[in-house]
Design an enzyme around this catalytic site. Structure first.
Site, PDB file in Angstrom:
ATOM      1  N   ASN A 156      28.773  32.017  34.648  1.00  8.92           N
ATOM      2  CA  ASN A 156      28.833  31.448  35.782  1.00  8.92           C
ATOM      3  C   ASN A 156      27.405  31.147  36.284  1.00  8.92           C
ATOM      4  O   ASN A 156      26.618  32.021  36.445  1.00  8.92           O
ATOM      5  CB  ASN A 156      29.266  32.488  36.724  1.00  8.92           C
ATOM      6  CG  ASN A 156      29.426  32.044  38.213  1.00  8.92           C
ATOM      7  OD1 ASN A 156      28.623  30.854  38.610  1.00  8.92           O
ATOM      8  ND2 ASN A 156      30.025  32.747  39.192  1.00  8.92           N
ATOM      9  N   HIS A 184      33.196  24.223  39.892  1.00  4.86           N
ATOM     10  CA  HIS A 184      32.345  25.196  39.733  1.00  4.86           C
ATOM     11  C   HIS A 184      32.796  26.265  38.393  1.00  4.86           C
ATOM     12  O   HIS A 184      33.937  26.704  38.679  1.00  4.86           O
ATOM     13  CB  HIS A 184      31.997  26.199  40.989  1.00  4.86           C
ATOM     14  CG  HIS A 184      31.294  27.228  40.849  1.00  4.86           C
ATOM     15  ND1 HIS A 184      29.961  27.449  40.117  1.00  4.86           N
ATOM     16  CD2 HIS A 184      31.502  28.609  41.114  1.00  4.86           C
ATOM     17  CE1 HIS A 184      29.762  28.584  40.007  1.00  4.86           C
ATOM     18  NE2 HIS A 184      30.601  29.495  40.714  1.00  4.86           N
ATOM     19  N   CYS A 244      26.915  28.945  45.116  1.00  7.36           N
ATOM     20  CA  CYS A 244      27.482  28.388  43.897  1.00  7.36           C
ATOM     21  C   CYS A 244      28.070  27.013  44.414  1.00  7.36           C
ATOM     22  O   CYS A 244      28.292  26.002  43.537  1.00  7.36           O
ATOM     23  CB  CYS A 244      28.639  29.058  43.456  1.00  7.36           C
ATOM     24  SG  CYS A 244      28.201  30.618  42.760  1.00  7.36           S
TER      25      CYS A 244
HETATM   26  O1  UT7 Z   1      30.424  32.134  41.651  1.00 11.67           O
HETATM   27  C1  UT7 Z   1      30.971  32.292  42.927  1.00 11.67           C
HETATM   28  C2  UT7 Z   1      32.283  32.352  42.884  1.00 11.67           C
HETATM   29  N1  UT7 Z   1      32.722  33.478  42.036  1.00 11.67           N
HETATM   30  C3  UT7 Z   1      33.713  33.717  41.737  1.00 11.67           C
HETATM   31  O2  UT7 Z   1      34.485  32.876  41.798  1.00 11.67           O
HETATM   32  C4  UT7 Z   1      34.312  35.077  40.814  1.00 11.67           C
HETATM   33  C5  UT7 Z   1      35.606  35.238  41.168  1.00 11.67           C
HETATM   34  N2  UT7 Z   1      36.064  36.616  40.411  1.00 11.67           N
HETATM   35  C6  UT7 Z   1      36.231  36.849  39.079  1.00 11.67           C
HETATM   36  O3  UT7 Z   1      36.095  35.916  38.370  1.00 11.67           O
HETATM   37  C7  UT7 Z   1      36.935  38.091  38.841  1.00 11.67           C
HETATM   38  O4  UT7 Z   1      37.650  38.759  40.134  1.00 11.67           O
HETATM   39  C8  UT7 Z   1      36.294  38.751  37.868  1.00 11.67           C
HETATM   40  C9  UT7 Z   1      36.013  38.322  36.619  1.00 11.67           C
HETATM   41  C10 UT7 Z   1      34.958  39.327  38.560  1.00 11.67           C
HETATM   42  C11 UT7 Z   1      36.828  40.237  37.822  1.00 11.67           C
HETATM   43  O5  UT7 Z   1      38.006  40.036  37.130  1.00 11.67           O
HETATM   44  P1  UT7 Z   1      39.686  40.574  37.606  1.00 11.67           P
HETATM   45  O6  UT7 Z   1      40.366  40.219  37.029  1.00 11.67           O
HETATM   46  O7  UT7 Z   1      39.460  40.065  39.268  1.00 11.67           O
HETATM   47  O8  UT7 Z   1      39.142  42.152  37.544  1.00 11.67           O
HETATM   48  P2  UT7 Z   1      39.133  43.326  38.448  1.00 11.67           P
HETATM   49  O9  UT7 Z   1      37.856  43.319  39.452  1.00 11.67           O
HETATM   50  O10 UT7 Z   1      40.595  43.170  39.484  1.00 11.67           O
HETATM   51  O11 UT7 Z   1      39.199  44.350  37.752  1.00 11.67           O
HETATM   52  C12 UT7 Z   1      40.513  44.945  36.914  1.00 11.67           C
HETATM   53  C13 UT7 Z   1      40.064  46.196  35.905  1.00 11.67           C
HETATM   54  C14 UT7 Z   1      39.427  47.155  36.713  1.00 11.67           C
HETATM   55  O12 UT7 Z   1      39.942  48.336  36.049  1.00 11.67           O
HETATM   56  P3  UT7 Z   1      41.205  49.350  36.691  1.00 11.67           P
HETATM   57  O13 UT7 Z   1      40.582  49.564  38.054  1.00 11.67           O
HETATM   58  O14 UT7 Z   1      42.581  48.288  36.705  1.00 11.67           O
HETATM   59  O15 UT7 Z   1      41.347  50.482  35.778  1.00 11.67           O
HETATM   60  C15 UT7 Z   1      38.028  46.844  36.650  1.00 11.67           C
HETATM   61  O16 UT7 Z   1      37.324  48.296  36.826  1.00 11.67           O
HETATM   62  O17 UT7 Z   1      39.437  45.561  34.954  1.00 11.67           O
HETATM   63  C16 UT7 Z   1      38.176  46.509  35.142  1.00 11.67           C
HETATM   64  N3  UT7 Z   1      36.833  45.761  34.584  1.00 11.67           N
HETATM   65  C17 UT7 Z   1      36.520  45.769  33.662  1.00 11.67           C
HETATM   66  N4  UT7 Z   1      36.799  46.152  32.538  1.00 11.67           N
HETATM   67  C18 UT7 Z   1      36.142  45.649  31.384  1.00 11.67           C
HETATM   68  C19 UT7 Z   1      36.232  45.158  35.666  1.00 11.67           C
HETATM   69  N5  UT7 Z   1      35.014  44.374  35.122  1.00 11.67           N
HETATM   70  C20 UT7 Z   1      35.255  44.569  33.755  1.00 11.67           C
HETATM   71  C21 UT7 Z   1      34.300  44.166  32.516  1.00 11.67           C
HETATM   72  N6  UT7 Z   1      34.996  45.009  31.446  1.00 11.67           N
HETATM   73  N7  UT7 Z   1      33.583  43.648  32.546  1.00 11.67           N
END
Ligand code: UT7
Length: 329
Positions: A278, A248, A112
């Site tokens: 993204n 980004h 990215c």
């Molecule tokens: O481009 C290169 C750089 N990339 C980035 O900068 C991406 C950076 N990261 C992010 O944008 C975020 O971490 C994500 C969007 C990928 C994920 O969001 P998050 O707020 O960090 O979620 P998480 O991974 O901590 O997950 C929180 C909860 C989990 O459930 P529990 O364990 O709390 O029950 C996940 O299983 O949300 C759940 N979850 C989802 N639920 C519904 C994770 N993805 C999804 C989804 N839909 N798509």
């Protein structure tokens, strides 16, 4: 005096197929509400089967060359981490399809951060006289490398391409690139990876893209804030003199956290991820083209760019926006 690098054309292209959050929720365990509130994304564009990164790159590049007045480029850099083939690079084929004969052309893989790495490389080549007019393209089709049931990545990534034409010029001209800062930390290589299929594990079966989102989020906020502050200071701009922050487009919460730390008001922050997700190396030129087309980005605006991506890699740059007409979709 060495010539400065001046942006003189911009184009962008998104593949026609739109996948909304609602459509994703019909086959993935996710919801429009979760995706919107956790990322800001509403929909993304996805390539149809058979359409490649090279195809996206050609479309964006044609538009950028037109925006720059139609004159040919003498060097092509394609920032991508989703090349058409592991070998050869995609850039020579893109150059050929654009009718650019015998020009040097190569791929640049910084995920990215690729567009900012490419800006820096182009500026160096222009400064030392190796190139006079560079076509820099950021294009990725990550949808082709995502596991079908991985909601963590499928919710976030989209495909697309953006391109700019950079020419030798004067540092005081609108469009002149200011200071650039780049960095990497390979100890974080596993945060964003495709584990198999490269020379370390050529026959391995794990060929899908994976991302440790939470950890990437933290590092992205820290590194983008640091590098953007550094180039802003080097350019001699106070925080309130930044007219437009184009970062980004990974997650709206990341953009918000970084712009708050930089003390840049939310209305000066370009947002394109709601409509494209993204798009990796394409995201900054796509956001620039979109902000310019909407009028948010105006000629003369002091523009701050920042990115973070796999590697880990990151970077930032400043630019005074030129009087260009973006050619977009
Ligand atoms: O481009 C290169 C750089 N990339 C980035 O900068 C991406 C950076 N990261 C992010 O944008 C975020 O971490 C994500 C969007 C990928 C994920 O969001 P998050 O707020 O960090 O979620 P998480 O991974 O901590 O997950 C929180 C909860 C989990 O459930 P529990 O364990 O709390 O029950 C996940 O299983 O949300 C759940 N979850 C989802 N639920 C519904 C994770 N993805 C999804 C989804 N839909 N798509």
């Amino acid at each position: 005096m060495k010539p400065a690098t001046v942006l003189c054309g911009i184009g962008a292209w998104l593949p026609p197929r739109v996948v909304t959050n609602e459509a994703l929720s019909t086959y993935l365990d996710t919801s429009d509400e979760w995706i919107r509130t956790r990322t800001g994304i509403r929909e993304r564009h996805i390539v149809d089967r058979g359409m490649s990164t090279g195809d996206l790159a050609v479309e964006a590049a044609r538009r950028a060359l037109k925006s720059a007045g139609g004159e040919a480029a003498d060097l092509v850099i394609l920032a991508t981490s989703t090349p058409d083939h592991p070998c050869p690079a995609t850039a020579p084929d893109v150059a050929h399809r654009l009718g650019l004969v015998d020009v040097p052309a190569w791929d640049l893989a910084a995920v990215c951060s690729g567009f900012l790495y490419g800006l820096s490389a182009a500026a160096g080549l222009i400064a030392n006289g190796a190139a006079g007019r560079v076509l820099l393209i950021g294009a990725d089709a990550f949808s082709t490398l995502l596991a079908p049931n991985d909601r963590n990545t499928r919710a976030v990534f989209g495909d697309g391409a953006g391109a700019v034409v950079l020419r030798a010029g004067d540092p005081d001209e609108p469009g002149a690139l200011g200071p650039v800062s780049l960095g990497s930390d390979g100890s974080l290589r596993e945060l964003i990876t495709i584990p198999d299929g490269g020379s370390r594990h050529p026959a391995g079966a794990d060929r899908y893209f994976t991302m440790q989102g939470k950890s990437v989020f933290r590092h992205a906020v820290e590194r983008m804030t640091e590098s953007a502050s550094e180039v802003r200071r080097m350019a001699g701009w106070a925080p309130d003199e930044v007219d437009c922050f184009v970062a980004h487009q990974a997650n709206q919460r990341i953009l918000q956290a970084v712009s708050e730390r930089l003390r840049i008001p939310a209305d000066r922050c370009a947002i394109h991820l709601d409509r494209a997700g993204n798009t990796a190396a394409a995201s900054i030129p796509l956001a620039l083209a979109d902000a310019s087309a909407s009028g948010q980005l105006q000629p003369g605006h002091r523009t701050l760019l920042a990115a973070f991506g796999g590697g880990a890699t990151w970077g930032a740059a400043t630019l005074v926006w030129p009087d260009v007409t973006p050619h977009f979709v």
